[in-house]
Write a protein that holds these residues in place. Structure first.
Motif, PDB file in Angstrom:
ATOM      1  N   LEU A 310       7.350   5.026  -8.159  1.00 53.65           N
ATOM      2  CA  LEU A 310       6.353   4.412  -8.402  1.00 53.65           C
ATOM      3  C   LEU A 310       4.756   5.210  -9.003  1.00 53.65           C
ATOM      4  O   LEU A 310       4.478   4.813  -9.578  1.00 53.65           O
ATOM      5  N   MET A 330      -0.411   1.088  -5.915  1.00 59.20           N
ATOM      6  CA  MET A 330       0.667   1.064  -5.282  1.00 59.20           C
ATOM      7  C   MET A 330       1.133   2.573  -5.131  1.00 59.20           C
ATOM      8  O   MET A 330       2.381   2.997  -4.032  1.00 59.20           O
ATOM      9  N   MET A 382      -3.931  -0.661   0.181  1.00 61.47           N
ATOM     10  CA  MET A 382      -3.440  -1.987   0.449  1.00 61.47           C
ATOM     11  C   MET A 382      -4.267  -2.500   0.019  1.00 61.47           C
ATOM     12  O   MET A 382      -3.522  -4.085   0.166  1.00 61.47           O
ATOM     13  N   VAL A 385      -4.326  -3.502  -3.641  1.00 56.86           N
ATOM     14  CA  VAL A 385      -2.976  -3.839  -4.306  1.00 56.86           C
ATOM     15  C   VAL A 385      -2.684  -5.401  -3.660  1.00 56.86           C
ATOM     16  O   VAL A 385      -2.449  -6.425  -4.844  1.00 56.86           O
ATOM     17  N   ALA A 386      -3.003  -5.584  -2.181  1.00 55.71           N
ATOM     18  CA  ALA A 386      -3.693  -7.125  -1.860  1.00 55.71           C
ATOM     19  C   ALA A 386      -4.699  -7.861  -3.094  1.00 55.71           C
ATOM     20  O   ALA A 386      -3.822  -9.069  -3.792  1.00 55.71           O
ATOM     21  N   VAL A 389      -2.789  -8.265  -6.264  1.00 53.82           N
ATOM     22  CA  VAL A 389      -1.701  -9.180  -6.333  1.00 53.82           C
ATOM     23  C   VAL A 389      -1.780 -10.913  -6.387  1.00 53.82           C
ATOM     24  O   VAL A 389      -1.234 -11.293  -6.185  1.00 53.82           O
TER      25      VAL A 389
ATOM     26  N   PHE B 254       8.155 -13.507  -2.432  1.00 54.79           N
ATOM     27  CA  PHE B 254       7.126 -13.012  -2.306  1.00 54.79           C
ATOM     28  C   PHE B 254       5.642 -13.987  -3.416  1.00 54.79           C
ATOM     29  O   PHE B 254       4.928 -14.173  -3.081  1.00 54.79           O
ATOM     30  N   LEU B 281       1.421  -9.038   2.545  1.00 57.31           N
ATOM     31  CA  LEU B 281       1.535  -9.393   0.846  1.00 57.31           C
ATOM     32  C   LEU B 281       1.970  -8.059  -0.155  1.00 57.31           C
ATOM     33  O   LEU B 281       2.611  -7.896  -1.105  1.00 57.31           O
ATOM     34  N   ALA B 282       0.869  -7.094  -0.058  1.00 62.76           N
ATOM     35  CA  ALA B 282       0.763  -6.372  -0.496  1.00 62.76           C
ATOM     36  C   ALA B 282       2.136  -4.887  -0.926  1.00 62.76           C
ATOM     37  O   ALA B 282       2.804  -4.719  -1.545  1.00 62.76           O
ATOM     38  N   GLU B 283       2.483  -4.738   0.755  1.00 61.54           N
ATOM     39  CA  GLU B 283       3.670  -4.370   1.432  1.00 61.54           C
ATOM     40  C   GLU B 283       4.757  -4.813   0.544  1.00 61.54           C
ATOM     41  O   GLU B 283       5.787  -3.608   0.058  1.00 61.54           O
ATOM     42  N   ALA B 285       5.450  -6.853  -1.976  1.00 60.65           N
ATOM     43  CA  ALA B 285       4.753  -6.366  -4.042  1.00 60.65           C
ATOM     44  C   ALA B 285       5.190  -5.022  -4.036  1.00 60.65           C
ATOM     45  O   ALA B 285       6.386  -4.773  -5.425  1.00 60.65           O
ATOM     46  N   ILE B 286       4.549  -3.703  -3.562  1.00 62.96           N
ATOM     47  CA  ILE B 286       5.246  -2.714  -3.238  1.00 62.96           C
ATOM     48  C   ILE B 286       6.394  -1.892  -3.506  1.00 62.96           C
ATOM     49  O   ILE B 286       7.074  -1.892  -4.427  1.00 62.96           O
ATOM     50  N   GLU B 287       6.736  -2.707  -2.157  1.00 59.74           N
ATOM     51  CA  GLU B 287       8.035  -2.565  -2.190  1.00 59.74           C
ATOM     52  C   GLU B 287       9.801  -3.147  -3.415  1.00 59.74           C
ATOM     53  O   GLU B 287      10.605  -2.158  -3.795  1.00 59.74           O
ATOM     54  N   ASP B 289       8.607  -3.539  -6.348  1.00 59.54           N
ATOM     55  CA  ASP B 289       8.918  -3.025  -7.513  1.00 59.54           C
ATOM     56  C   ASP B 289       9.124  -1.442  -7.448  1.00 59.54           C
ATOM     57  O   ASP B 289       9.620  -1.017  -8.770  1.00 59.54           O
TER      58      ASP B 289
END
Lengths: 398, 364
Positions: A310, A330, A382, A385-386, A389, B254, B281-283, B285-287, B289
């Motif tokens: 990442l 991320m 986080m 990121v939230a 997305v 997701f 949701l953020a976690e 998306a990270i996982e 990717d």
């Protein structure tokens, strides 16, 4: 074309950085952990010398990340003593004019060791950087700064070493909120700027973390980065604040790379210790057949890999001039948390060996934790990121 | 040079498969799960995309493209995003075709590959999993004993997709102390296909148990002939393929739960405006990717013909956990609605749980 092989030059860079870390950082690692505010002057001179040779000439790209991982494998605290434009320089690059980049950084590599620090956090605001209270008031051809900044990484070195600089975030108009927030370059030794205190920390003790006080500190008008105007109407024009945030898109994955170095040091330690005991990790078996120890170690390794890829992706995107705000956060969120857990687990697995200060493993656990905190805590990343997305604004997701 | 961008050709393939998944698979996946049937027409349409044949040599009836595990991973993700049961059905011939392509003898490739590159879809499958909780691919209970010009196979297998209709089966058994593949043709004496299995998920996919009782196959049907195939590599190819599919399932869950969370209002605002939901949701998306990048790295190493046992097993274990975390949270975000079969998230959770079990059921 998808490719994971570093170029031959990058492989050389990795080797050189690793050798530097092994030969120059590791032997003194414990000393500077136990003598917190000692300055590793000889090492710094050596680092400064090496900068011109290239080993320590660090940018904000994939190559830098590969090198930084190796250096932090050696010692993250000592890595943070490496002279260079640093976070302050990154801010100048991100928001400064061509003339300012030339004026502040043009001869940065000449003469003695120099540092560029970034002073943002205050005692009353950390993650909420738009709530800063340090003020900048225009007085003719000058700005006058007043306020106190804490947790300034390499702040003492940047404030006191000749030709170093500190980039200070201050508000020119409190009522304007974010729009009033601007950054200013304060050259080292400017009257009115002083080091008030050096923090005592859990880890990365070789790195100085300073409180800087600005007491009617006068700097030339042209030292403001970006426009001095405050635009209140159009919210999208909060350029000063955006400048700060754009800097983070570059620096967050770099912190990811630092974290990776510490995590890998711990992983290597555990692997070597187990090998000495004749324990080999059996990859390729079904979970049902693995020991708890093997499961733990494989999970740590996978998390390290996840964070590493990442991180490299976020920096690769920047080199492709692709927006990387989401991917940066991320990488930082994952890397900070992953190495925090990897190092904590490593200490657990190693039992008394892990807990003892005879070995560096316990130090790495203490060092690792900062990566989940600075350059945006895990939670702030986080949140970013939230928002990304979900395609939510800061008002839609607080 | 480190790069995260698929080639132009790969991007074109992804676009094509994405469109198929969206236009065809997503329209009928719930019906397939309820009825247990996948319409031939969809499988045929998918076959026309040439996903398997494109990487087969021309002399074997393929299009002569280069076989690539990275491309395979990209395809696997998109198809599984459409529907996992259909994805496995569509790609089932690859379970035989790819190992044959890489490890088959010239005679084996000549004889069997053209069957798998035809104009029409032809089922072929492989049997690895055995019906014990602690079955071990490296020490199989199914055995192959050399006897004159034959191998004699004995044992039980389960979760064999399309076994009843498959013309060719690649059956894995222990011989000379290691796992090896044996090519068994439909109707071989001693090969008995059991009743169709009923599983928690992938219900559209017809899977079977099978029993081998003194099933004789000619010696030359051992995968790779005298040299024998590299079983570890087959397992690694499977782990990478399954990881890619897990990403597809997770991404579907997701996206659905993200969109739902933005629409669903509670206490005066969308539930996505609450950190408790947004951070989940953020976690996710990270996982997703992270798993994709690890899958690509393992696939990249496979394409370089390097030993990838470590990378493949790390990413597979990671993907197993990731897809469970993501699909479970998707159900959680939808709350009671997530539990109702009108929404797809419960289906993805059921499918997701299977990945830890699906050894050998996908291949890149």
């Amino acid at each position: 074309m998808i490719d994971f092989e570093p170029t031959p030059e990058q492989q050389e860079d990795i080797k050189a950085a690793h050798a530097f870390a092994r030969d120059l950082f590791r032997p003194v690692s414990r000393h500077y952990d136990e003598h917190e505010h000692d300055s590793p002057d000889e090492l710094i001179d050596k680092m400064w010398e090496d900068r011109s040779k290239g080993t320590l000439a660090l940018g904000l790209d994939v190559t830098a990340a590969l090198r930084i991982e190796e250096l932090c494998w050696g010692d993250a605290g000592l890595f943070m003593c490496v002279p260079g434009p640093g976070l302050g320089g990154a801010a100048v690059f991100a928001s400064g004019t061509k003339e300012q980049v030339e004026r502040f950084l043009g001869s940065f590599n000449e003469g003695g060791p120099k540092w560029g620090a970034m002073a943002m956090t205050e005692s009353g605001c950390g993650s909420d950087t738009s709530a800063i209270t340090t003020t900048a008031v225009r007085d003719g051809d000058h700005w006058v700064l007043n306020g106190e900044k804490i947790f300034v990484t390499w702040g003492k070195r940047a404030a006191e070493n000749q030709d170093s600089l500190v980039v200070v975030w201050a508000t020119v108009d409190k009522s304007a909120g974010r729009a009033g927030m601007k950054s200013f370059v304060v050259p080292a030794g400017t009257p009115g700027m002083r080091v008030e205190k050096l923090e005592k920390k859990m880890g990365i003790r070789a790195s100085d973390t300073a409180t800087l006080v600005f007491d009617d500190c006068r700097i030339p008008f042209e030292n403001i980065l970006g426009s001095p105007e405050v635009r209140k109407v159009d919210k999208s024009q909060t350029k000063g604040f955006k400048g700060a945030m754009a800097t983070f898109d570059a620096t967050r994955p770099i912190v990811g790379a630092m974290a990776l170095g510490v995590g890998r040091a711990a992983l290597d330690f555990v692997r070597e210790a187990l090998e000495k005991e004749g324990i080999k990790i059996r990859y390729g078996l079904r979970k049902q057949k693995l020991s708890a120890l093997e499961r733990d170690l494989m999970e740590m390794e996978a998390n390290y890999k996840a964070a590493r890829l990442l991180t490299l992706r976020a920096l690769w995107m920047m080199s492709q001039l692709q927006p990387n705000n989401l991917e940066s956060s991320m990488a930082k969120a994952k890397a900070g948390l992953a190495v925090t857990r990897i190092t904590q687990k490593a200490v657990e697995i190693m039992g008394p060996l892990g807990y003892s200060r005879k070995h560096l493993l316990e130090k790495w656990m203490r060092d690792a934790k900062i990566n989940d905190i600075f350059e945006g805590t895990g939670q702030i990343n986080m949140l970013i990121v939230a928002r990304r997305v979900l395609d939510f604004s800061r008002d839609q997701l607080k | 040079m480190i790069s995260f961008s698929p080639s132009e050709e790969q991007q074109m393939i992804v676009t094509m498969v994405k469109q198929f998944a969206n236009d065809e698979m997503r329209k009928i996946y719930r019906e397939c799960d309820e009825s247990g049937e996948i319409p031939d027409s969809v499988v045929e349409t998918a076959w026309q995309l040439g996903l398997v044949a494109s990487s087969m040599p021309e002399e074997c009836g393929g299009f002569g493209g280069e076989h690539s595990a990275i491309t395979g991973a990209l395809i696997g993700e998109e198809l599984a995003w459409g529907d996992l049961a259909m994805a496995m059905h569509i790609l089932c011939p690859a379970l035989v075709a790819y190992p044959l392509l890489e490890m088959g003898t010239d005679a084996q490739r000549k004889k069997y590959l053209p069957l798998l590159c035809g104009e029409k879809y032809k089922a072929a499958t492989s049997a690895l999993i055995e019906p014990h909780f602690d079955y071990d691919p490296h020490s199989l209970s199914t055995t192959a004993r050399a006897d004159g010009n034959d191998y004699v196979l004995n044992g039980d297998k389960c979760l064999v997709p399309l076994a009843a209709e498959a013309d060719l089966l690649l059956i894995y058994a222990a011989a000379d102390g290691r796992s090896q593949g044996f090519i068994v043709e439909k109707g071989a004496k001693g090969l008995e296909i059991g009743e169709r299995e009923e599983n928690m998920g992938i219900r559209g996919l017809a899977t079977y148990g099978l029993n081998l009782k003194d099933c004789r196959v000619p010696r030359e049907n051992r995968l790779g002939g005298e040299k024998a195939g590299d079983f570890d590599r087959i397992l690694n190819c499977s782990q990478v393929g399954l990881s890619a599919m897990a990403i597809g399932v997770a991404r579907a869950a997701f996206e659905y739960s993200r969109d739902y969370a933005k629409e669903r209002v509670a206490f005066g605002e969308p539930i996505a405006s609450r950190q408790a939901i947004a951070f989940m949701l953020a976690e996710m998306a990270i996982e997703i990717d992270a798993t994709r990048l690890m899958t690509w790295e393992a696939a990249w190493k496979l394409d370089r013909k390097e030993d990838v046992t470590k990378e493949a097993s790390l990413v597979k274990a990671y993907a197993d956990d990731m897809v469970m975390m993501v699909t479970d949270r998707a159900v959680q975000i939808l709350g009671g609605h997530g539990y109702i079969r009108e929404h797809p998230v419960e289906l993805w959770l059921r499918n997701g749980r299977g990945f830890a079990t699906f050894d050998g059921m996908a291949m890149v």
